[in-house]
Design a protein around this motif. Structure first.
Motif, PDB file in Angstrom:
ATOM      1  N   ILE A 122       4.964  41.584 -10.535  1.00 13.37           N
ATOM      2  CA  ILE A 122       3.398  40.849 -10.635  1.00 13.37           C
ATOM      3  C   ILE A 122       2.216  40.168 -11.184  1.00 13.37           C
ATOM      4  O   ILE A 122       1.990  39.280 -10.852  1.00 13.37           O
ATOM      5  CB  ILE A 122       2.385  42.814 -10.408  1.00 13.37           C
ATOM      6  N   PRO A 123       2.767  40.722 -12.948  1.00 16.95           N
ATOM      7  CA  PRO A 123       2.256  39.494 -13.420  1.00 16.95           C
ATOM      8  C   PRO A 123       3.076  38.248 -14.292  1.00 16.95           C
ATOM      9  O   PRO A 123       2.704  37.569 -14.093  1.00 16.95           O
ATOM     10  CB  PRO A 123       2.637  40.144 -15.212  1.00 16.95           C
ATOM     11  N   GLU A 124       4.370  38.982 -13.466  1.00 15.41           N
ATOM     12  CA  GLU A 124       5.335  37.036 -13.657  1.00 15.41           C
ATOM     13  C   GLU A 124       5.148  36.015 -13.119  1.00 15.41           C
ATOM     14  O   GLU A 124       4.354  34.872 -13.045  1.00 15.41           O
ATOM     15  CB  GLU A 124       6.429  37.289 -13.808  1.00 15.41           C
ATOM     16  N   TYR A 125       4.420  36.522 -11.086  1.00 14.97           N
ATOM     17  CA  TYR A 125       4.075  35.509 -10.020  1.00 14.97           C
ATOM     18  C   TYR A 125       2.679  35.913  -9.603  1.00 14.97           C
ATOM     19  O   TYR A 125       2.195  34.792  -8.995  1.00 14.97           O
ATOM     20  CB  TYR A 125       4.955  35.175  -9.837  1.00 14.97           C
ATOM     21  N   THR A 147      -0.664  48.260 -11.529  1.00 17.12           N
ATOM     22  CA  THR A 147      -0.607  47.209 -12.666  1.00 17.12           C
ATOM     23  C   THR A 147      -1.035  45.902 -12.072  1.00 17.12           C
ATOM     24  O   THR A 147      -1.181  44.693 -13.449  1.00 17.12           O
ATOM     25  CB  THR A 147       0.866  46.943 -11.682  1.00 17.12           C
ATOM     26  N   ALA A 148      -1.306  45.757 -10.999  1.00 14.24           N
ATOM     27  CA  ALA A 148      -2.208  44.736 -10.002  1.00 14.24           C
ATOM     28  C   ALA A 148      -3.863  44.567 -10.796  1.00 14.24           C
ATOM     29  O   ALA A 148      -4.036  43.488 -11.229  1.00 14.24           O
ATOM     30  CB  ALA A 148      -2.594  44.228  -8.679  1.00 14.24           C
ATOM     31  N   GLY A 180      -0.075  32.941  -6.129  1.00 10.30           N
ATOM     32  CA  GLY A 180       0.621  34.435  -5.935  1.00 10.30           C
ATOM     33  C   GLY A 180      -0.207  34.847  -4.830  1.00 10.30           C
ATOM     34  O   GLY A 180       0.567  35.683  -4.403  1.00 10.30           O
ATOM     35  N   THR A 181      -0.857  34.649  -4.407  1.00 11.47           N
ATOM     36  CA  THR A 181      -1.211  35.188  -2.907  1.00 11.47           C
ATOM     37  C   THR A 181      -0.526  34.605  -1.459  1.00 11.47           C
ATOM     38  O   THR A 181      -0.876  35.216  -0.560  1.00 11.47           O
ATOM     39  CB  THR A 181      -3.091  34.405  -2.913  1.00 11.47           C
ATOM     40  N   LEU A 182      -0.207  33.586  -1.672  1.00 10.30           N
ATOM     41  CA  LEU A 182       1.139  33.087  -1.117  1.00 10.30           C
ATOM     42  C   LEU A 182       2.337  33.889  -0.698  1.00 10.30           C
ATOM     43  O   LEU A 182       3.208  33.542   0.512  1.00 10.30           O
ATOM     44  CB  LEU A 182       0.855  31.184  -1.009  1.00 10.30           C
ATOM     45  N   SER A 207      -8.038  41.587 -11.506  1.00  9.06           N
ATOM     46  CA  SER A 207      -7.676  42.892 -10.959  1.00  9.06           C
ATOM     47  C   SER A 207      -7.701  42.716  -9.175  1.00  9.06           C
ATOM     48  O   SER A 207      -7.993  43.017  -8.810  1.00  9.06           O
ATOM     49  CB  SER A 207      -8.960  43.488 -11.632  1.00  9.06           C
ATOM     50  N   ILE A 208      -7.477  41.768  -9.454  1.00 10.36           N
ATOM     51  CA  ILE A 208      -6.680  41.538  -7.511  1.00 10.36           C
ATOM     52  C   ILE A 208      -5.844  42.379  -6.636  1.00 10.36           C
ATOM     53  O   ILE A 208      -4.852  42.647  -7.326  1.00 10.36           O
ATOM     54  CB  ILE A 208      -6.539  40.003  -7.369  1.00 10.36           C
ATOM     55  N   PRO A 209      -6.494  43.361  -5.922  1.00  9.83           N
ATOM     56  CA  PRO A 209      -5.509  44.099  -5.149  1.00  9.83           C
ATOM     57  C   PRO A 209      -4.153  44.172  -5.208  1.00  9.83           C
ATOM     58  O   PRO A 209      -4.268  43.080  -3.901  1.00  9.83           O
ATOM     59  CB  PRO A 209      -6.705  45.305  -4.660  1.00  9.83           C
TER      60      PRO A 209
END
Length: 184
Positions: free
Chosen positions: A56-59, A85-86, A40-42, A92-94
């Protein structure tokens, strides 16, 4: 000292401890992330608000290209909503919010007047205007801008490579001195 228990485990994890250096915090966070969260960070996607909330939650999405028009309070509220939401996710990654346009508090996102910057033949004016744009973008919650762009020889800043470099340097400096990352 105050800390935010981002993952809700009742302990101060290294990634939550702002006193530690960045490398230690990143290593701890990466060690706690699963493959989906790492993937998800990519990605940095552009989406409308409703789609963004579900991505946000799905991926495990942590980056969004967001060019929302409207008054500053509307943009800030939207970005804060997505940030919440994040933060509701497991670690809790912003979010990191990016933009490929400059924000104008009078009406939303616009393209900067690059042709006018080049025609003015005044690198200091470019710096001052970019600095103002940078302030506005940081104030609403943007972290990264894809500015300056279209700087190829013969385009908006003319045909002289040294002059183009001088203008681009001033533009990037004006944006980044506000804490905004410039990705030209």
């Amino acid at each position: 000292l105050k800390f935010k228990d981002m993952n809700g485990n009742g302990e101060l994890d290294a990634y939550e401890d702002w006193r530690l250096d960045v490398d230690a915090r990143v290593a701890d966070l990466l060690g706690q992330m699963d493959d989906k969260e790492k993937a998800g960070t990519l990605f940095c996607v552009s989406a409308n608000l409703d789609t963004a909330r579900s991505l946000i939650p799905e991926y495990a999405l942590t980056c969004m290209l967001f060019n929302l028009n409207g008054a500053p309070v509307q943009v800030v509220n939207t970005l804060n909503n997505l940030q919440a939401t994040a933060e509701a996710e497991r670690l809790s990654i912003p979010m990191i919010f990016t933009s490929d346009r400059a924000f104008n508090a009078f009406g939303g996102y616009i393209d900067m007047a690059h042709i006018a910057f080049g025609t003015a033949n005044d690198p200091e004016l470019v710096y001052k205007l970019s600095y103002i744009y940078g302030q506005a973008m940081v104030a609403i919650g943007v972290h990264v801008t894809f500015e300056p762009y279209a700087e190829e020889i013969g385009a908006q800043y003319g045909e002289n490579p040294e002059y183009i470099a001088a203008i681009v340097h001033k533009e990037i400096r004006g944006l980044e001195e506000n804490g905004l990352a410039s990705c030209t």
